[in-house]
Design an enzyme around this catalytic site. Structure first.
Site, short mmCIF file in Angstrom:
data_model
loop_
_atom_site.label_atom_id
_atom_site.label_comp_id
_atom_site.label_asym_id
_atom_site.label_seq_id
_atom_site.Cartn_x
_atom_site.Cartn_y
_atom_site.Cartn_z
N CYS A 174 12.60 -16.11 -35.67
CA CYS A 174 12.54 -15.07 -34.64
C CYS A 174 13.94 -14.71 -34.16
CB CYS A 174 11.74 -15.57 -33.44
SG CYS A 174 9.99 -15.75 -33.73
N GLU B 113 15.10 -14.50 -31.15
CA GLU B 113 15.62 -15.37 -30.08
C GLU B 113 16.26 -16.62 -30.67
OE1 GLU B 113 12.67 -14.00 -30.41
OE2 GLU B 113 11.62 -13.77 -28.51
N CYS C 163 9.71 -20.11 -29.81
CA CYS C 163 11.02 -19.77 -29.23
C CYS C 163 11.17 -20.33 -27.82
CB CYS C 163 11.23 -18.26 -29.24
SG CYS C 163 11.57 -17.64 -30.89
N CYS D 205 7.81 -15.82 -28.32
CA CYS D 205 6.68 -16.61 -28.81
C CYS D 205 6.81 -18.07 -28.32
CB CYS D 205 6.61 -16.57 -30.34
SG CYS D 205 7.81 -17.65 -31.15
N ASN E 209 15.03 -10.87 -35.94
CA ASN E 209 14.08 -11.67 -36.71
C ASN E 209 14.37 -11.51 -38.20
OD1 ASN E 209 13.10 -9.00 -36.38
ND2 ASN E 209 11.01 -9.60 -36.85
N ILE E 210 14.22 -12.61 -38.91
CA ILE E 210 14.52 -12.64 -40.35
C ILE E 210 13.30 -13.25 -41.03
CG2 ILE E 210 16.08 -13.49 -42.14
CD1 ILE E 210 18.20 -13.84 -39.84
N GLU E 211 12.58 -12.43 -41.79
CA GLU E 211 11.33 -12.90 -42.39
C GLU E 211 11.57 -13.44 -43.80
OE1 GLU E 211 8.48 -9.72 -41.84
OE2 GLU E 211 8.37 -10.20 -39.68
N1 THU Z 1 9.09 -12.29 -33.47
C1 THU Z 1 10.31 -12.50 -32.89
O1 THU Z 1 11.36 -12.30 -33.51
N2 THU Z 1 10.33 -12.95 -31.62
C2 THU Z 1 9.22 -13.20 -30.87
O2 THU Z 1 9.31 -13.81 -29.82
C3 THU Z 1 7.93 -12.68 -31.33
C4 THU Z 1 7.83 -12.54 -32.81
C5 THU Z 1 9.05 -11.81 -34.86
C6 THU Z 1 8.55 -12.82 -35.86
C7 THU Z 1 8.05 -11.94 -36.96
O3 THU Z 1 9.13 -11.60 -37.81
C8 THU Z 1 7.60 -10.68 -36.25
O4 THU Z 1 8.20 -10.70 -34.96
C9 THU Z 1 6.10 -10.56 -36.10
O5 THU Z 1 5.57 -11.71 -35.53
#
Ligand code: THU
Length: 137
Positions: free
Chosen positions: A56, A58, A96, A93, A45-47
């Protein structure tokens, strides 16, 4: 079809989690996507400081694979946990799931891993039933 090495894929997701850029949620996620040709694409995941552009794990893995010409997949492993905490089963999520739907058949195997040996498996169809996808247009 070749046998899928669940442990290898789970470990690849756990390794990818280490690359997570998640300073805001402090929730780290890694994913490993197995292509039908045997290649594995990983992602984290890259915020974003603007929050909503966050990608996310995935989707990072999926976009890497598709952008390199791979559109057929057999399995995806996911590993996620709050920074420094015990891993729990981390499910993809809704965004995704819908993004994967573009390329995934109902029999795509989804592995949610706490560790390389402690994981659950589901079919994609179980996680996104009664879905809307390319065949509906
Ligand atoms: N996140 C994912 O990378 N994959 C998911 O399926 C659930 C959520 C990440 C997004 C965000 O950076 C962090 O988890 C919290 O939601």
């Amino acid at each position: 079809m070749e046998k899928i090495d669940y442990e290898q894929l789970a470990q690849a997701a756990i390794d990818a989690k280490a690359m997570s850029y998640s300073p805001y949620s402090k929730f780290q996620v890694g994913a490993a996507l197995l292509c039908k040709n045997g290649k594995i694409y990983t992602g984290c995941n890259i915020e974003s400081a603007a929050y909503s552009p966050t990608n996310c794990a995935e989707r990072t893995a999926l976009f890497k694979a598709v952008s390199e010409g791979n559109r057929e997949f057999t399995a995806i492993a996911i590993a996620g946990a709050p920074d420094g905490a015990e891993p729990n089963y981390c499910y993809p999520c809704g965004v995704c799931r819908q993004t994967l739907k573009e390329f995934a058949a109902d029999d795509l195997i989804v592995i949610v891993a706490k560790t390389a040996t402690d994981y659950r498996t589901h079919s994609f169809g179980e996680l996104l039933p009664y879905s809307f996808g390319p065949d509906d247009l």
